[in-house]
Design a protein around this motif. Structure first.
Motif, PDB file in Angstrom:
ATOM      1  N   HIS A   1     -14.594 -14.170   5.100  1.00  9.23           N
ATOM      2  CA  HIS A   1     -16.223 -14.098   4.832  1.00  9.23           C
ATOM      3  C   HIS A   1     -16.554 -11.933   4.884  1.00  9.23           C
ATOM      4  N   ILE A   2     -15.088 -11.908   5.667  1.00  5.67           N
ATOM      5  CA  ILE A   2     -15.149 -10.146   5.731  1.00  5.67           C
ATOM      6  C   ILE A   2     -14.815  -9.837   5.277  1.00  5.67           C
ATOM      7  N   THR A   3     -13.680  -9.515   3.761  1.00  7.63           N
ATOM      8  CA  THR A   3     -13.319  -9.018   2.739  1.00  7.63           C
ATOM      9  C   THR A   3     -14.152  -9.218   1.482  1.00  7.63           C
ATOM     10  N   GLY A   4     -14.010 -10.963   1.430  1.00 11.71           N
ATOM     11  CA  GLY A   4     -14.882 -11.212  -0.378  1.00 11.71           C
ATOM     12  C   GLY A   4     -13.560 -12.073  -0.723  1.00 11.71           C
ATOM     13  N   THR A   5     -12.402 -11.694  -0.611  1.00 13.55           N
ATOM     14  CA  THR A   5     -11.334 -11.815  -1.585  1.00 13.55           C
ATOM     15  C   THR A   5     -10.568 -13.364  -0.785  1.00 13.55           C
ATOM     16  N   HIS A   6      -9.493 -13.987  -0.725  1.00 14.16           N
ATOM     17  CA  HIS A   6      -8.753 -14.545  -0.473  1.00 14.16           C
ATOM     18  C   HIS A   6      -7.842 -13.681   0.796  1.00 14.16           C
ATOM     19  N   TRP A   7      -7.382 -13.870   1.542  1.00 12.98           N
ATOM     20  CA  TRP A   7      -6.421 -14.090   3.098  1.00 12.98           C
ATOM     21  C   TRP A   7      -6.162 -14.673   2.960  1.00 12.98           C
ATOM     22  N   SER A   8      -4.488 -14.567   4.049  1.00 10.81           N
ATOM     23  CA  SER A   8      -3.719 -15.295   4.706  1.00 10.81           C
ATOM     24  C   SER A   8      -5.097 -14.249   6.365  1.00 10.81           C
ATOM     25  N   GLY A   9      -5.893 -15.342   6.909  1.00 12.15           N
ATOM     26  CA  GLY A   9      -6.409 -14.626   8.428  1.00 12.15           C
ATOM     27  C   GLY A   9      -5.426 -14.270   9.148  1.00 12.15           C
ATOM     28  N   PRO A  10      -4.420 -14.960   9.800  1.00  9.27           N
ATOM     29  CA  PRO A  10      -3.799 -14.229  10.625  1.00  9.27           C
ATOM     30  C   PRO A  10      -2.628 -12.916  10.267  1.00  9.27           C
ATOM     31  N   ARG A  11      -2.872 -13.063   9.171  1.00  6.67           N
ATOM     32  CA  ARG A  11      -1.977 -12.209   8.689  1.00  6.67           C
ATOM     33  C   ARG A  11      -3.202 -10.361   8.568  1.00  6.67           C
ATOM     34  N   PHE A  12      -3.971 -11.039   8.375  1.00  4.28           N
ATOM     35  CA  PHE A  12      -5.651 -10.033   8.318  1.00  4.28           C
ATOM     36  C   PHE A  12      -5.789  -9.568   9.791  1.00  4.28           C
ATOM     37  N   PHE A  13      -5.523 -10.217  10.781  1.00  3.50           N
ATOM     38  CA  PHE A  13      -5.864  -9.516  12.058  1.00  3.50           C
ATOM     39  C   PHE A  13      -4.463  -9.245  12.707  1.00  3.50           C
ATOM     40  N   GLY A  14      -3.195  -9.147  11.813  1.00  2.63           N
ATOM     41  CA  GLY A  14      -2.255  -8.524  12.822  1.00  2.63           C
ATOM     42  C   GLY A  14      -1.562  -9.457  13.588  1.00  2.63           C
ATOM     43  N   LEU A  15      -1.803 -10.852  13.095  1.00  2.00           N
ATOM     44  CA  LEU A  15      -1.322 -11.887  14.389  1.00  2.00           C
ATOM     45  C   LEU A  15       0.238 -11.833  13.250  1.00  2.00           C
ATOM     46  N   ARG A  16       0.182 -12.147  12.156  1.00  2.00           N
ATOM     47  CA  ARG A  16       1.961 -12.036  11.658  1.00  2.00           C
ATOM     48  C   ARG A  16       2.188 -10.533  10.515  1.00  2.00           C
ATOM     49  N   ARG A  17       3.890 -10.959  10.668  1.00  4.33           N
ATOM     50  CA  ARG A  17       4.414  -9.712  10.097  1.00  4.33           C
ATOM     51  C   ARG A  17       4.425 -10.209   7.955  1.00  4.33           C
ATOM     52  N   GLY A  18       3.706  -8.862   7.431  1.00  5.33           N
ATOM     53  CA  GLY A  18       4.226  -9.676   6.553  1.00  5.33           C
ATOM     54  C   GLY A  18       3.814  -8.194   5.652  1.00  5.33           C
ATOM     55  N   VAL A  19       3.454  -8.459   4.435  1.00  7.78           N
ATOM     56  CA  VAL A  19       3.543  -7.165   3.456  1.00  7.78           C
ATOM     57  C   VAL A  19       2.391  -6.213   3.568  1.00  7.78           C
ATOM     58  N   GLY A  20       2.843  -5.186   4.178  1.00  9.70           N
ATOM     59  CA  GLY A  20       2.368  -4.238   4.845  1.00  9.70           C
ATOM     60  C   GLY A  20       1.472  -3.885   5.976  1.00  9.70           C
ATOM     61  N   THR A  21       1.811  -5.013   6.500  1.00  7.95           N
ATOM     62  CA  THR A  21       2.070  -4.835   7.988  1.00  7.95           C
ATOM     63  C   THR A  21       3.621  -4.816   8.739  1.00  7.95           C
ATOM     64  N   SER A  22       3.310  -2.515   8.953  1.00  6.28           N
ATOM     65  CA  SER A  22       4.445  -2.426   9.205  1.00  6.28           C
ATOM     66  C   SER A  22       5.059  -2.335  11.098  1.00  6.28           C
ATOM     67  N   SER A  23       3.806  -2.730  11.796  1.00  2.67           N
ATOM     68  CA  SER A  23       4.144  -2.744  13.249  1.00  2.67           C
ATOM     69  C   SER A  23       3.397  -3.999  13.491  1.00  2.67           C
ATOM     70  N   ARG A  24       3.920  -4.534  15.221  1.00  3.03           N
ATOM     71  CA  ARG A  24       2.938  -5.598  15.771  1.00  3.03           C
ATOM     72  C   ARG A  24       1.930  -4.966  16.481  1.00  3.03           C
ATOM     73  N   ARG A  25       0.561  -6.021  16.222  1.00  2.89           N
ATOM     74  CA  ARG A  25      -0.253  -5.746  16.894  1.00  2.89           C
ATOM     75  C   ARG A  25      -1.061  -6.414  17.906  1.00  2.89           C
TER      76      ARG A  25
END
Length: 170
Positions: A137-161
């Motif tokens: 809803h926020i981005t208009g494209t498919h995202w992993s929700g947990p990754r988008f909100f920084g709850l999961r590490r993944g590509v482009g997430t370099s630090s814990r949130r």
């Protein structure tokens, strides 16, 4: 299926077990017969031709290159026989966020605050079944929700949130 060189067009390629034509099709009867020979039982009518092809290809690969090592077969058998109490250790942990928590995410210069509910999430008065729906809803494209909100590490997430603020931990 391994193709070696170019055979004459329209001519079947002969492999050790099943004759396959240039367009990749094998005789259905031959596939079912070969599957039955390999598995010592008739294939169910519910098995797709794609499955039969892949299963036969696996057996061909094992014949040519060898199968699983004895050690690996033992380990897999031990896992299959494992006590049910050990299985949770083998599974990945599922994400659990306490109801009442808020998740904050900045996107395209705008800050979004999501409230975690007992069943779902709320953003600006609108309810969503999953974090992935909120992220879409926020981005208009498919995202992993947990990754988008920084709850999961993944590509482009370099630090814990921090799961409550969505900001990097200090």
């Amino acid at each position: 299926m391994v193709r070696q060189g170019k055979a004459g067009r329209g001519q079947p390629r002969s492999h050790n077990l099943v004759t396959v034509t240039d367009n990749g099709h094998a005789d259905v009867v031959a596939l079912r017969r070969e599957w039955q020979r390999r598995n010592r039982m008739a294939p169910s009518a519910a098995l797709s031709l794609d499955f039969l092809r892949r299963d036969i290809a696996y057996f061909q690969q094992v014949d040519r290159h060898g199968g699983l090592s004895t050690d690996l077969r033992r380990r897999l058998a031990a896992l299959a026989d494992a006590d049910a109490d050990l299985l949770p250790q083998l599974q990945t942990a599922t994400l659990r966020i306490k109801p009442g928590s808020t998740l904050v995410r900045e996107w395209s210069g705008r800050t979004y605050t999501v409230l975690v509910l007992d069943k779902g999430f709320e953003l600006a008065g609108q309810r969503f079944a999953s974090l992935s729906e909120v992220a879409r809803h926020i981005t208009g494209t498919h995202w992993s929700g947990p990754r988008f909100f920084g709850l999961r590490r993944g590509v482009g997430t370099s630090s814990r949130r921090n799961p409550n603020t969505g900001t990097p931990d200090a």
